[in-house]
Scaffold this active site. Structure first.
Site, PDB file in Angstrom:
ATOM      1  N   LYS A  11      44.782  38.993  51.935  1.00  0.00           N
ATOM      2  CA  LYS A  11      45.359  38.494  50.468  1.00  0.00           C
ATOM      3  C   LYS A  11      45.488  39.647  49.598  1.00  0.00           C
ATOM      4  O   LYS A  11      46.631  39.785  48.761  1.00  0.00           O
ATOM      5  CB  LYS A  11      44.407  37.514  50.084  1.00  0.00           C
ATOM      6  CG  LYS A  11      44.269  37.227  48.395  1.00  0.00           C
ATOM      7  CD  LYS A  11      43.522  36.222  47.990  1.00  0.00           C
ATOM      8  CE  LYS A  11      42.144  36.746  47.417  1.00  0.00           C
ATOM      9  NZ  LYS A  11      42.379  37.348  46.196  1.00  0.00           N
ATOM     10  N   ARG A  81      45.460  34.917  37.706  1.00  0.00           N
ATOM     11  CA  ARG A  81      45.124  35.903  36.948  1.00  0.00           C
ATOM     12  C   ARG A  81      45.500  37.515  37.325  1.00  0.00           C
ATOM     13  O   ARG A  81      45.963  38.299  36.690  1.00  0.00           O
ATOM     14  CB  ARG A  81      43.910  36.005  36.389  1.00  0.00           C
ATOM     15  CG  ARG A  81      42.702  36.495  37.132  1.00  0.00           C
ATOM     16  CD  ARG A  81      41.446  37.032  36.763  1.00  0.00           C
ATOM     17  NE  ARG A  81      41.549  37.890  35.435  1.00  0.00           N
ATOM     18  CZ  ARG A  81      41.965  39.374  35.781  1.00  0.00           C
ATOM     19  NH1 ARG A  81      42.236  39.515  36.952  1.00  0.00           N
ATOM     20  NH2 ARG A  81      42.149  39.866  34.629  1.00  0.00           N
ATOM     21  N   CYS A 105      38.192  34.662  34.193  1.00  0.00           N
ATOM     22  CA  CYS A 105      38.287  33.539  35.474  1.00  0.00           C
ATOM     23  C   CYS A 105      36.966  33.437  35.931  1.00  0.00           C
ATOM     24  O   CYS A 105      35.909  33.588  35.017  1.00  0.00           O
ATOM     25  CB  CYS A 105      39.123  34.179  36.638  1.00  0.00           C
ATOM     26  SG  CYS A 105      38.083  35.314  37.350  1.00  0.00           S
ATOM     27  N   ARG A 110      37.138  39.776  33.172  1.00  0.00           N
ATOM     28  CA  ARG A 110      38.103  40.495  33.694  1.00  0.00           C
ATOM     29  C   ARG A 110      39.174  41.149  32.591  1.00  0.00           C
ATOM     30  O   ARG A 110      40.311  40.832  32.970  1.00  0.00           O
ATOM     31  CB  ARG A 110      38.828  39.654  34.765  1.00  0.00           C
ATOM     32  CG  ARG A 110      37.827  39.103  35.706  1.00  0.00           C
ATOM     33  CD  ARG A 110      38.122  38.747  37.149  1.00  0.00           C
ATOM     34  NE  ARG A 110      38.770  39.509  37.999  1.00  0.00           N
ATOM     35  CZ  ARG A 110      39.240  39.031  39.064  1.00  0.00           C
ATOM     36  NH1 ARG A 110      39.243  37.475  39.248  1.00  0.00           N
ATOM     37  NH2 ARG A 110      39.939  39.763  39.922  1.00  0.00           N
ATOM     38  N   LEU A 114      41.718  49.176  31.204  1.00  0.00           N
ATOM     39  CA  LEU A 114      42.097  50.051  31.851  1.00  0.00           C
ATOM     40  C   LEU A 114      43.484  50.121  32.376  1.00  0.00           C
ATOM     41  O   LEU A 114      44.094  51.248  32.479  1.00  0.00           O
ATOM     42  CB  LEU A 114      41.139  50.167  32.991  1.00  0.00           C
ATOM     43  CG  LEU A 114      39.910  50.320  32.920  1.00  0.00           C
ATOM     44  CD1 LEU A 114      39.048  50.209  34.285  1.00  0.00           C
ATOM     45  CD2 LEU A 114      39.407  51.645  32.278  1.00  0.00           C
ATOM     46  N   ASP A 295      33.270  40.879  47.150  1.00  0.00           N
ATOM     47  CA  ASP A 295      33.651  39.902  47.670  1.00  0.00           C
ATOM     48  C   ASP A 295      33.234  39.236  48.755  1.00  0.00           C
ATOM     49  O   ASP A 295      33.643  38.079  49.483  1.00  0.00           O
ATOM     50  CB  ASP A 295      35.224  40.216  48.083  1.00  0.00           C
ATOM     51  CG  ASP A 295      36.458  40.618  47.018  1.00  0.00           C
ATOM     52  OD1 ASP A 295      37.256  40.979  46.987  1.00  0.00           O
ATOM     53  OD2 ASP A 295      35.785  40.269  45.778  1.00  0.00           O
ATOM     54  N   ARG A 387      42.934  29.530  48.013  1.00  0.00           N
ATOM     55  CA  ARG A 387      43.723  30.532  47.476  1.00  0.00           C
ATOM     56  C   ARG A 387      43.787  31.893  48.222  1.00  0.00           C
ATOM     57  O   ARG A 387      44.560  32.815  48.366  1.00  0.00           O
ATOM     58  CB  ARG A 387      43.130  31.043  46.157  1.00  0.00           C
ATOM     59  CG  ARG A 387      43.499  29.881  45.025  1.00  0.00           C
ATOM     60  CD  ARG A 387      42.675  30.584  43.932  1.00  0.00           C
ATOM     61  NE  ARG A 387      43.015  31.887  43.563  1.00  0.00           N
ATOM     62  CZ  ARG A 387      42.535  32.601  42.561  1.00  0.00           C
ATOM     63  NH1 ARG A 387      41.281  32.263  41.954  1.00  0.00           N
ATOM     64  NH2 ARG A 387      42.726  33.788  42.470  1.00  0.00           N
TER      65      ARG A 387
HETATM   66  C1  EPZ Z   1      40.302  43.099  42.893  1.00  0.00           C
HETATM   67  O1  EPZ Z   1      40.459  42.416  41.543  1.00  0.00           O
HETATM   68  C2  EPZ Z   1      40.281  42.094  43.850  1.00  0.00           C
HETATM   69  N1  EPZ Z   1      41.397  41.064  43.527  1.00  0.00           N
HETATM   70  C3  EPZ Z   1      39.183  41.101  43.620  1.00  0.00           C
HETATM   71  O2  EPZ Z   1      39.221  40.300  44.616  1.00  0.00           O
HETATM   72  C4  EPZ Z   1      37.807  42.168  43.835  1.00  0.00           C
HETATM   73  O3  EPZ Z   1      36.704  41.537  43.803  1.00  0.00           O
HETATM   74  C5  EPZ Z   1      38.023  43.434  43.125  1.00  0.00           C
HETATM   75  O4  EPZ Z   1      39.338  44.095  42.950  1.00  0.00           O
HETATM   76  C6  EPZ Z   1      36.881  44.406  43.297  1.00  0.00           C
HETATM   77  O5  EPZ Z   1      37.158  44.625  44.430  1.00  0.00           O
HETATM   78  C7  EPZ Z   1      42.633  41.512  44.205  1.00  0.00           C
HETATM   79  O6  EPZ Z   1      42.977  42.571  44.755  1.00  0.00           O
HETATM   80  C8  EPZ Z   1      43.936  40.695  43.914  1.00  0.00           C
HETATM   81  P1  EPZ Z   1      38.632  45.345  39.382  1.00  0.00           P
HETATM   82  P2  EPZ Z   1      40.613  43.480  40.154  1.00  0.00           P
HETATM   83  O7  EPZ Z   1      39.922  45.829  38.556  1.00  0.00           O
HETATM   84  O8  EPZ Z   1      41.612  44.421  40.475  1.00  0.00           O
HETATM   85  C9  EPZ Z   1      36.434  45.632  35.383  1.00  0.00           C
HETATM   86  C10 EPZ Z   1      38.888  38.069  45.669  1.00  0.00           C
HETATM   87  O9  EPZ Z   1      37.812  37.641  45.758  1.00  0.00           O
HETATM   88  N2  EPZ Z   1      37.607  45.936  34.863  1.00  0.00           N
HETATM   89  O10 EPZ Z   1      38.382  46.650  40.351  1.00  0.00           O
HETATM   90  O11 EPZ Z   1      40.760  42.472  39.053  1.00  0.00           O
HETATM   91  C11 EPZ Z   1      36.292  44.128  35.976  1.00  0.00           C
HETATM   92  O12 EPZ Z   1      36.187  43.247  34.805  1.00  0.00           O
HETATM   93  C12 EPZ Z   1      38.940  38.696  44.332  1.00  0.00           C
HETATM   94  O13 EPZ Z   1      39.441  38.345  46.686  1.00  0.00           O
HETATM   95  C13 EPZ Z   1      37.649  46.321  33.522  1.00  0.00           C
HETATM   96  O14 EPZ Z   1      36.672  46.238  32.787  1.00  0.00           O
HETATM   97  O15 EPZ Z   1      39.132  44.241  40.130  1.00  0.00           O
HETATM   98  C14 EPZ Z   1      35.254  44.120  36.869  1.00  0.00           C
HETATM   99  O16 EPZ Z   1      34.088  43.967  36.362  1.00  0.00           O
HETATM  100  C15 EPZ Z   1      37.975  38.585  43.354  1.00  0.00           C
HETATM  101  N3  EPZ Z   1      39.002  46.573  32.946  1.00  0.00           N
HETATM  102  C16 EPZ Z   1      35.442  45.452  37.566  1.00  0.00           C
HETATM  103  O17 EPZ Z   1      36.142  46.152  36.377  1.00  0.00           O
HETATM  104  C17 EPZ Z   1      40.078  46.806  33.636  1.00  0.00           C
HETATM  105  O18 EPZ Z   1      41.069  46.975  33.038  1.00  0.00           O
HETATM  106  C18 EPZ Z   1      36.195  45.297  38.838  1.00  0.00           C
HETATM  107  O19 EPZ Z   1      37.570  45.141  38.675  1.00  0.00           O
HETATM  108  C19 EPZ Z   1      39.968  46.392  35.002  1.00  0.00           C
HETATM  109  C20 EPZ Z   1      38.768  45.841  35.478  1.00  0.00           C
END
Ligand code: EPZ
Length: 418
Positions: A11, A81, A105, A110, A114, A295, A387
Site C-alpha cells: 500500500k 489524508r 487522523c 499528522r 516538513l 505500522d 484501506r
Molecule cells: C507514512 O505516513 C505511512 N503512510 C504510514 O503508514 C507510516 O506509519 C508512516 O509513514 C511512518 O512510517 C504512507 O506511506 C501512505 P511520516 P507519513 O511523515 O508519511 C510527523 C499505515 O498504517 N510529521 O513519516 O504520514 C508525523 O505527525 C500508515 O500504512 C510531522 O510532524 O509519516 C508523525 O508523528 C499509517 N510533520 C511522524 O512525523 C510533517 O510534515 C512520522 O510521519 C510530517 C510528519
C-alpha cells in the site's frame, strides 16, 4: 492457522507511485497493485486531475497526458489524508497546487510542516487561508539542499516528486529510509529520473527534462506480511508467505524470535512456526526504518497479550497510536498505557468480544485477537482495515481461520462491513 499465502503489493509503495504518474505524459502500467480502498481513493484523485485510469485485477493503467487540474477536492482529501503525497507531483507537473488542509487522523495530528517547509525551498509561494493551501512556483523549479528535522516518509517522497523534473540537483539529508521510498525511486528511475541514495539517509536527485511511461511492478507489502506472521504466532500455527522480500521484514523478525517463534527464510519466502507458548518481549520501541515499524505496533501488541510475562512497547512515531488498547482490554487483555509507553501483562487466553476498529493497523490487531480468542468475535468498522488489506478475510480463511466479512444495513439505509 496453517498454510501458505502470497503477499499483496505494498500500500505504501503504490500510493506515492500512483501519485508520481501525474509527472509522466503517456500510459504507465503498474502491476501487483493491491485491491484496497486507499487505491480506490487515489484513482479517484487521478481521474479528477484529468488522467485516464483503468484497472484490471491487480494491474492499473494511468495515462496522464491530459492532466488539466492542480487541485485536490476537500472530500477526496478527507477520504485519504495521505493524498498530501500528490503535492510534489502536481507542482512538478503544473507549477501550482491547491489542497485543503489534510485533517489529522485516527493516529495523530499528522501535521505537514516538513512538507511545506521543503516545498517552499524550491521557490514555491505558499498561501494558507482558512482550510485551503495554495501553492505557486514563482519561477521554474530549481534543485535545493534540504535537511529534514525528522525522517518523514511523506515529506521525503514529496521532495523527490518535486525535484525529479526541477532544474539542477536536490540533496535531501536525514531522508526517510523506508523500502517504499526506494521503490518510488526505482519506479521513477525506470521512467528516466536520476535519483540515488534512497535507503541510506541522504538522497540526491538530478532533475531531468521529462519522464517517460513504463510498466512497473510494486514491491510486496512488508506490513501485511508481518501482520499474517503475528496471526500465526498468536494461533500457535505455521504460515509460509511467498512473494515477500525478507530483508524488508528484518526489523520485525527478532521480535518474533524473542517470542519463541521459529523463522526460516528462503529467497522469496518466509516461514513462521509458532511455539506452544509465546514468551514476552522485553521492550519494543517503534522507530523510523530500519527500526521496528510503527505500522506493526498494534499487531505485535495483540500478540504480546498472550505472551507469558510482561512486555513493554514504546510508540515514538505517532502521539496517539494506542486507540486499539481499549478494545484489546475487552478481550480480557491486561494493558496499561502511560504516555507513549504500554505495559502488557500476558494472559493465558483471550475471550471473544464485540469490538470496534478505529484505524487501519489497530483494526488488524483486533482481528488477530479475535482469531486467538475463545468464542466468536465481531469487529465493527472494518472499512479501516479494507484501506490496506486486500481480501483479509479470504486470505485468513485460506489459512484455516474461521472468519467471515458481513455486510450490514445501517440505520440511514447505507451498507457497512463488519
Ligand atoms: C507514512 O505516513 C505511512 N503512510 C504510514 O503508514 C507510516 O506509519 C508512516 O509513514 C511512518 O512510517 C504512507 O506511506 C501512505 P511520516 P507519513 O511523515 O508519511 C510527523 C499505515 O498504517 N510529521 O513519516 O504520514 C508525523 O505527525 C500508515 O500504512 C510531522 O510532524 O509519516 C508523525 O508523528 C499509517 N510533520 C511522524 O512525523 C510533517 O510534515 C512520522 O510521519 C510530517 C510528519
Amino acid at each position: 492457522m496453517y498454510g501458505e499465502t502470497s503477499v499483496q503489493g505494498s500500500k505504501n509503495s503504490i500510493l506515492p507511485i500512483l501519485a508520481a504518474t501525474v509527472l509522466i505524459r503517456g500510459q504507465t502500467v503498474i502491476t501487483n497493485c493491491p485491491r484496497i480502498t486507499d487505491v480506490d481513493a487515489t484513482l479517484k484523485i487521478l481521474r479528477h486531475l484529468g488522467c485516464v485510469v483503468t484497472r484490471e485485477g491487480n494491474t492499473v493503467t494511468v495515462d496522464s497526458t491530459d492532466v488539466n487540474k492542480y487541485d485536490i477536492p476537500e472530500d477526496l482529501m478527507r477520504e485519504m489524508r495521505s493524498s498530501v503525497m500528490f503535492l510534489g507531483a502536481i507542482i512538478g507537473r503544473t507549477g501550482k497546487a491547491s489542497l485543503s488542509t489534510p485533517g489529522g487522523c485516527e493516529i495523530g495530528l499528522r501535521p505537514i510542516d516538513l512538507h511545506l517547509d521543503a516545498i517552499q525551498r524550491f521557490g514555491v509561494n505558499i498561501r494558507e487561508e482558512f482550510a485551503k493551501i495554495e501553492f505557486e512556483a514563482m519561477k521554474p523549479l530549481e534543485g535545493v539542499n534540504i535537511a529534514l528535522s525528522f525522517p518523514s516518509v511523506g515529506a521525503t517522497e514529496n521532495i523527490i516528486l518535486t525535484a525529479c523534473t526541477a532544474k539542477g540537483t536536490t540533496v535531501i539529508t536525514n531522508a526517510a529510509r523506508e523500502p517504499e521510498i526506494s521503490d518510488l525511486a526505482d519506479f521513477l528511475n525506470s521512467c528516466g529520473a536520476r535519483i540515488s541514495g534512497t535507503g541510506e539517509g541522504t538522497v540526491v536527485i538530478e532533475g531531468v527534462k521529462e519522464l517517460h511511461p513504463v510498466q512497473y511492478r510494486v514491491i510486496p507489502d512488508r506490513i501485511v506480511a508481518a501482520t499474517y506472521m503475528a496471526a500465526a504466532a498468536m494461533t500457535h500455527g505455521k504460515v509460509r508467505l511467498t512473494n515477500v522480500i525478507p530483508s524488508h521484514i528484518a526489523p520485525v523478525i527478532p521480535v518474533f524470535e524473542e517470542a519463541g517463534c521459529d523463522i526460516s527464510i528462503s529467497q522469496g519466502s518466509i516461514t513462521l512456526t509458532a511455539p506452544p507458548c509465546l514468551r514476552s518481549i522485553k521492550t519494543i520501541r517503534t522507530m523510523p526504518y530500519p527500526g521496528f515499524p510503527t505500522d506493526m505496533q498494534a499487531q505485535i501488541m495483540a500478540m504480546t497479550t498472550l505472551c507469558h510475562g510482561t512486555s513493554v512497547i514504546i510508540e515514538t512515531i505517532f502521539e496517539s497510536r494506542y486507540k486499539h488498547v481499549s478494545e484489546l482490554l475487552r478481550f480480557g487483555a491486561k494493558i496499561r498505557v502511560d504516555g507513549r509507553m504500554a505495559v502488557i501483562e500476558g494472559v493465558g487466553s483471550l475471550t471473544a468480544a464485540k469490538v470496534i476498529a478505529s484505524d487501519l493497523r489497530g483494526g488488524a490487531a483486533l482481528v488477530l485477537a479475535g482469531l486467538a480468542a475463545q468464542g466468536t468475535t465481531t469487529v465493527e468498522n472494518i472499512k479501516y482495515i479494507l484501506r490496506g488489506y486486500e481480501n483479509m478475510s479470504g486470505v485468513l480463511t485460506s489459512l484455516g481461520c474461521d472468519i467471515m466479512k458481513e455486510e450490514r444495513n445501517t440505520a440511514d439505509g447505507g451498507k457497512e462491513n463488519s
